[in-house]
Design a protein around this motif. Structure first.
Motif, PDB file in Angstrom:
ATOM      1  N   ARG A   1       7.088  25.846  17.717  1.00  0.00           N
ATOM      2  CA  ARG A   1       7.128  27.242  17.604  1.00  0.00           C
ATOM      3  C   ARG A   1       5.942  27.762  18.487  1.00  0.00           C
TER       4      ARG A   1
ATOM      5  N   HIS B   1      14.261  28.118  20.897  1.00  0.00           N
ATOM      6  CA  HIS B   1      13.933  27.016  19.883  1.00  0.00           C
ATOM      7  C   HIS B   1      14.842  26.380  19.197  1.00  0.00           C
TER       8      HIS B   1
ATOM      9  N   TYR C   1      10.072  33.017  12.313  1.00  0.00           N
ATOM     10  CA  TYR C   1      10.963  32.340  12.926  1.00  0.00           C
ATOM     11  C   TYR C   1      12.442  32.479  12.255  1.00  0.00           C
TER      12      TYR C   1
END
Length: 272
Positions: A85, A78, A90
């Motif tokens: 996402r 990513h 994250y």
């Protein structure tokens, strides 16, 4: 019937992974399944060498090496590819992980260039991240595209292999793949044990000390229809190796420089 070997959460320890492959298995006939999290380690780790080694194994032993994606690979891809996402949590890849993909000279040049272009720290962060993405795609595009396309699970007649876990609804056993999403496959935490699921679910992602609730425990842990490989190589300084042969599960451990084979106990039965 040949052997199946399972390793998870290498976290850049290419040396430990290679040792196991070289000394414990014959990939001309055995099968190796890797469950994700190959990057983001400590000072002894090298994420690039680890990924490159695994990638070459898939080319050399095409039908005998199965590589799954972990949450750290998802975060890395990513960061580089900047797609939408898919994980609820994250984390930016470790700077040392990205540095592993570069020569020291290139990395220093990248830092100096970002400093020259930026007027403040926020601009520096934006510049440096963009330069890192450009460098990775320019020099390692094939490897990153392979990494991004890795599957999230692997299924046999008796097992489901996955980085973290699955979702499951009783009486809808056949729909587990449709019910589960990336957050189940890559981020299941704390570990979910679906006791009625008809197959053994084998995963990494979590430290077995947490599952067993024993801070000193770092071996493979089995509880009913779940086997946890362990994710704590940074702490334990070793990888766990699961061997599957004739529907039986074993842990391969090094003791006094000799590899020994031990049965994987079902702690539900063992602790009663």
């Amino acid at each position: 019937m040949e052997n199946t070997y399972v390793i998870s959460d290498v976290h850049g320890r290419y040396d430990l992974l290679k040792e196991m492959v070289d000394e414990c298995m014959n990939l001309n006939k055995d099968t190796l399944i890797l469950l994700g999290d190959y990057i983001d380690g400590d000072a002894k780790s090298n994420s690039y060498l680890t990924l490159q080694y695994i990638y070459q194994l898939t080319k050399k032993y095409k039908d005998h090496v199965i590589v799954l994606k972990g949450n750290h690979e998802e975060w890395f891809c990513h960061f580089v590819l900047q797609y939408s996402r898919v994980l609820k949590t994250y984390v930016t890849p470790e700077p040392s992980t990205i540095q592993d993909f570069m020569t020291p000279y290139d990395y220093n040049e990248l830092i100096h260039s970002a400093k020259r272009k930026s007027k403040n720290y926020a601009e520096f962060v934006d510049y440096i991240n963009e330069m890192k993405r450009y460098y990775l795609l320019e020099h390692h595009k094939e490897l990153i595209e392979w990494l991004n396309k890795l599957p999230l699970y692997y299924e046999t007649n008796d097992e489901v292999f996955v980085h973290a876990g699955i979702n499951f609804v009783l009486e809808y056993e056949d729909l587990w793949k449709e019910i589960s999403d990336e957050n189940d496959f890559l981020m299941d935490f704390p570990a979910t044990i679906h006791e009625q699921f008809p197959k053994m679910v084998i995963s990494g992602h979590i430290g077995t000390s947490q599952v067993k609730q024993d801070a000193a425990f770092h071996d493979i842990y089995r509880y009913k229809n779940r086997i946890f490989i362990d994710s704590t190589v940074i702490e334990s300084k070793r990888l766990n190796l699961l061997k599957i042969k004739n529907h039986q599960y074993y842990q391969i451990k090094k003791n006094n420089n000799e590899w020994e084979t031990l049965p994987v106990l079902d702690y539900f039965k063992y602790e009663e």
